[in-house]
Design a protein around this motif. Structure first.
Motif, PDB file in Angstrom:
ATOM      1  N   ARG A  26       0.826  -1.219   0.000  1.00  0.00           N
ATOM      2  CA  ARG A  26       0.000   0.000   0.000  1.00  0.00           C
ATOM      3  C   ARG A  26       0.853   1.260   0.000  1.00  0.00           C
ATOM      4  N   ARG A  30       0.677   4.131  -2.903  1.00  0.00           N
ATOM      5  CA  ARG A  30       0.489   5.550  -2.579  1.00  0.00           C
ATOM      6  C   ARG A  30       1.659   6.384  -3.107  1.00  0.00           C
ATOM      7  N   ASP A 122      -5.414  12.329  -3.541  1.00  0.00           N
ATOM      8  CA  ASP A 122      -6.050  11.509  -2.501  1.00  0.00           C
ATOM      9  C   ASP A 122      -7.141  10.632  -3.094  1.00  0.00           C
ATOM     10  N   LEU A 123      -7.921  11.193  -4.029  1.00  0.00           N
ATOM     11  CA  LEU A 123      -8.962  10.404  -4.681  1.00  0.00           C
ATOM     12  C   LEU A 123      -8.356   9.250  -5.471  1.00  0.00           C
ATOM     13  N   THR A 126      -7.141   6.595  -3.009  1.00  0.00           N
ATOM     14  CA  THR A 126      -8.280   5.891  -2.420  1.00  0.00           C
ATOM     15  C   THR A 126      -8.909   4.938  -3.422  1.00  0.00           C
ATOM     16  N   ALA A 127      -9.114   5.418  -4.651  1.00  0.00           N
ATOM     17  CA  ALA A 127      -9.734   4.575  -5.679  1.00  0.00           C
ATOM     18  C   ALA A 127      -8.854   3.374  -6.015  1.00  0.00           C
ATOM     19  N   LEU A 129      -6.483   1.934  -4.138  1.00  0.00           N
ATOM     20  CA  LEU A 129      -6.433   0.989  -3.018  1.00  0.00           C
ATOM     21  C   LEU A 129      -7.756   0.246  -2.866  1.00  0.00           C
ATOM     22  N   ALA A 130      -8.864   0.917  -3.148  1.00  0.00           N
ATOM     23  CA  ALA A 130     -10.167   0.243  -3.098  1.00  0.00           C
ATOM     24  C   ALA A 130     -10.237  -0.864  -4.141  1.00  0.00           C
TER      25      ALA A 130
END
Length: 151
Positions: A26, A30, A122-123, A126-127, A129-130
């Motif tokens: 992760r 990132r 950040d979006l 997040t997307a 990693l989701a």
């Protein structure tokens, strides 16, 4: 100009991939995404040149994706193999999806909308990693049975 920008961004990302090699999964995702956005922030005109109309196979943006996707797929293969799920074409498909998420969000934020690059980054994180959390390895293995691995 296109060749220069393509070489610059590809070299930037390859260095990022090398620097992140020892990071946890992760953290590496990132770091890679944030670095792509950092490049877009620093070089918006070059980024625009590469990504306008990027779905045409001869366009520099498609060439950029073709350069980066194999490196991402290679890392995904290693991560899934460590967990006992060897992948082939499924890793290529997932790499295309993850890179596409980041490139599209960066393009829309930096080039089209002039949005807050940090919020857009950040979006994208997040997307991505989701997606990585939600994708069942068996879905990727099913892709392996019907698609060739990208050379």
């Amino acid at each position: 100009m296109i060749e220069r920008e393509l070489a610059a961004l590809t070299a930037w990302m390859f260095e990022i991939y090398a620097n992140g090699e020892t990071m946890r999964y992760r953290q590496r995702a990132r770091y890679s995404i944030e670095s792509l956005f950092d490049y877009a922030r620093r070089h918006p005109e070059g980024f625009r040149v590469l990504l306008d109309n990027r779905y045409d196979d001869s366009h520099p943006g498609r060439r950029l994706s073709a350069a980066l996707e194999p490196r991402i797929a290679e890392r995904l293969r290693a991560n899934y193999a460590e967990r006992g799920t060897p992948l082939h074409a499924g890793a290529d498909t997932l790499a295309t999806m993850l890179l596409g998420i980041s490139l599209d969000i960066a393009y829309r934020a930096v080039i089209l909308a002039g949005a807050d690059i940090g919020a857009a980054c950040d979006l994208a994180v997040t997307a991505s990693l989701a997606v990585l959390r939600a994708v069942d390895p068996e879905q990727l293995r099913a892709i392996d049975t019907c698609l060739p691995t990208t050379p």
